[in-house]
Design a protein around this motif. Sequence first.
Motif, PDB file in Angstrom:
ATOM      1  N   MET A  55      -8.931 -14.101   5.918  1.00  0.00           N
ATOM      2  CA  MET A  55      -9.736 -13.479   4.863  1.00  0.00           C
ATOM      3  C   MET A  55      -9.013 -12.301   4.215  1.00  0.00           C
ATOM      4  O   MET A  55      -9.372 -11.871   3.115  1.00  0.00           O
ATOM      5  CB  MET A  55     -11.062 -12.984   5.441  1.00  0.00           C
ATOM      6  CG  MET A  55     -12.007 -14.058   5.930  1.00  0.00           C
ATOM      7  SD  MET A  55     -12.870 -14.883   4.591  1.00  0.00           S
ATOM      8  CE  MET A  55     -13.910 -13.550   3.970  1.00  0.00           C
ATOM      9  N   VAL A  56      -8.003 -11.779   4.886  1.00  0.00           N
ATOM     10  CA  VAL A  56      -7.340 -10.550   4.430  1.00  0.00           C
ATOM     11  C   VAL A  56      -6.021 -10.893   3.733  1.00  0.00           C
ATOM     12  O   VAL A  56      -4.994 -11.103   4.377  1.00  0.00           O
ATOM     13  CB  VAL A  56      -7.086  -9.592   5.613  1.00  0.00           C
ATOM     14  CG1 VAL A  56      -6.518  -8.270   5.094  1.00  0.00           C
ATOM     15  CG2 VAL A  56      -8.363  -9.356   6.406  1.00  0.00           C
ATOM     16  N   ASN A  57      -6.041 -10.971   2.419  1.00  0.00           N
ATOM     17  CA  ASN A  57      -4.819 -11.176   1.642  1.00  0.00           C
ATOM     18  C   ASN A  57      -4.084  -9.846   1.482  1.00  0.00           C
ATOM     19  O   ASN A  57      -4.696  -8.830   1.164  1.00  0.00           O
ATOM     20  CB  ASN A  57      -5.146 -11.743   0.264  1.00  0.00           C
ATOM     21  CG  ASN A  57      -5.368 -13.245   0.301  1.00  0.00           C
ATOM     22  OD1 ASN A  57      -6.126 -13.738   1.129  1.00  0.00           O
ATOM     23  ND2 ASN A  57      -4.701 -13.963  -0.577  1.00  0.00           N
ATOM     24  N   ILE A  58      -2.774  -9.883   1.696  1.00  0.00           N
ATOM     25  CA  ILE A  58      -1.952  -8.679   1.607  1.00  0.00           C
ATOM     26  C   ILE A  58      -0.984  -8.802   0.441  1.00  0.00           C
ATOM     27  O   ILE A  58      -0.321  -9.834   0.281  1.00  0.00           O
ATOM     28  CB  ILE A  58      -1.168  -8.462   2.918  1.00  0.00           C
ATOM     29  CG1 ILE A  58      -2.143  -8.332   4.096  1.00  0.00           C
ATOM     30  CG2 ILE A  58      -0.278  -7.229   2.824  1.00  0.00           C
ATOM     31  CD1 ILE A  58      -1.461  -8.286   5.452  1.00  0.00           C
ATOM     32  N   THR A  59      -0.902  -7.775  -0.390  1.00  0.00           N
ATOM     33  CA  THR A  59      -0.013  -7.798  -1.548  1.00  0.00           C
ATOM     34  C   THR A  59       1.444  -7.869  -1.119  1.00  0.00           C
ATOM     35  O   THR A  59       1.864  -7.156  -0.206  1.00  0.00           O
ATOM     36  CB  THR A  59      -0.220  -6.537  -2.412  1.00  0.00           C
ATOM     37  OG1 THR A  59      -1.574  -6.533  -2.918  1.00  0.00           O
ATOM     38  CG2 THR A  59       0.752  -6.504  -3.586  1.00  0.00           C
ATOM     39  N   ILE A  60       2.203  -8.754  -1.753  1.00  0.00           N
ATOM     40  CA  ILE A  60       3.646  -8.829  -1.535  1.00  0.00           C
ATOM     41  C   ILE A  60       4.300  -7.905  -2.557  1.00  0.00           C
ATOM     42  O   ILE A  60       4.259  -8.185  -3.755  1.00  0.00           O
ATOM     43  CB  ILE A  60       4.178 -10.266  -1.716  1.00  0.00           C
ATOM     44  CG1 ILE A  60       3.394 -11.245  -0.829  1.00  0.00           C
ATOM     45  CG2 ILE A  60       5.670 -10.320  -1.413  1.00  0.00           C
ATOM     46  CD1 ILE A  60       3.484 -10.974   0.643  1.00  0.00           C
ATOM     47  N   PRO A  61       4.862  -6.775  -2.137  1.00  0.00           N
ATOM     48  CA  PRO A  61       5.371  -5.755  -3.061  1.00  0.00           C
ATOM     49  C   PRO A  61       6.359  -6.318  -4.085  1.00  0.00           C
ATOM     50  O   PRO A  61       7.233  -7.121  -3.758  1.00  0.00           O
ATOM     51  CB  PRO A  61       6.069  -4.749  -2.128  1.00  0.00           C
ATOM     52  CG  PRO A  61       5.403  -4.944  -0.804  1.00  0.00           C
ATOM     53  CD  PRO A  61       5.081  -6.401  -0.723  1.00  0.00           C
ATOM     54  N   GLY A  62       6.176  -5.890  -5.328  1.00  0.00           N
ATOM     55  CA  GLY A  62       7.118  -6.226  -6.387  1.00  0.00           C
ATOM     56  C   GLY A  62       7.013  -7.633  -6.935  1.00  0.00           C
ATOM     57  O   GLY A  62       7.860  -8.049  -7.722  1.00  0.00           O
TER      58      GLY A  62
END
Length: 333
Positions: A55-62
């Motif tokens: 459920m927890v999507n994490i931003t991939i930087p850049g």
Amino acid sequence: MHMADALVAPAVATTMYAATSVTAAISVKKVKLENDKKIVPFMGVMSAFVFAAQMVNITIPGTGSSGHFCGGLLLAILVGPYAGFLAMISVLAVQCLLFADGGILALGANIWNMAFYSCFIGYLCIYRPLMKKSMSTGKILITSVLASVVSLQLGAFSVTLQTLISGVTSLSFGQFLLFMQPIHLAIGVLEGLITGAVIIFVFHARPELLHNSNAVNKIGLKQVLIILSTVVIFLGGGLSLLASENPDGLEWSIQNLTGSTDVEPESKYIDAMDNAAKIQEKTALLPDYSFKDSESKLGTSFSGVFGAIVVGAISLGCCVLLKTFKRKDDILE
């Protein structure tokens, strides 16, 4: 990496359902033969954990993209590859049917792409051989990242291959591949770091929980359920509210090629897609992890906890049935 129905032709979908079903049947047989008593409780609680963690999507930087934890490798390390594969089926099936996450036609492909490679290639061919002789914190982390990266790369390649065979003309195979592989390399590293962190904790705290471990430490079922239930509620009911709104790796790749995260189905397959969509509308009680016709964030929290409970109950129930049938078979013999 949940594929929509528009990405797979009915023939490809049927083939992937068949491949997944055969693998599931073999897994059922293998789980029945295993004597690891901790599989029964951990099939339930760990599948619930994986659902909540997804459920927890994490931003991939850049990148403008996001990634989420898949969990197949973690399940394989804790309960074994066969039980882990069956647990992943329960996770992905519930996501598809109750939350309309991934298409019904594409479910077989999604299970193959997200569960088969991590449980059998990542674990059996990479993680387990490298961990066979000795375990250490550094070795666990490095091996977890390596196994996760290989699993995600194979899964991403399968997606592009399945769309190519399906004749999805809006997605050029070469260009699609150039977007899918690098972004899932980054997601694979993220997956590996999370998996490694969990396994390192288990290794130092309760090593007997690792599959095929000979450690002598014991932990009560009640204590396990309390600890993991708390984590599940925190992830699904709380942390999920902070999930990144950026498209995942698959959607991001499609968006870069077509300008949209959605793909229009091929005209000759529209009837099949429409029929699948009608079925999913009836089964999806909480579409997109929210209450119907509501934008309340309470729907997300409820979906995270409710989905984890459903997944855990299905996995636990199936495992109990398998062990019951095994005992009956042993008595008859």
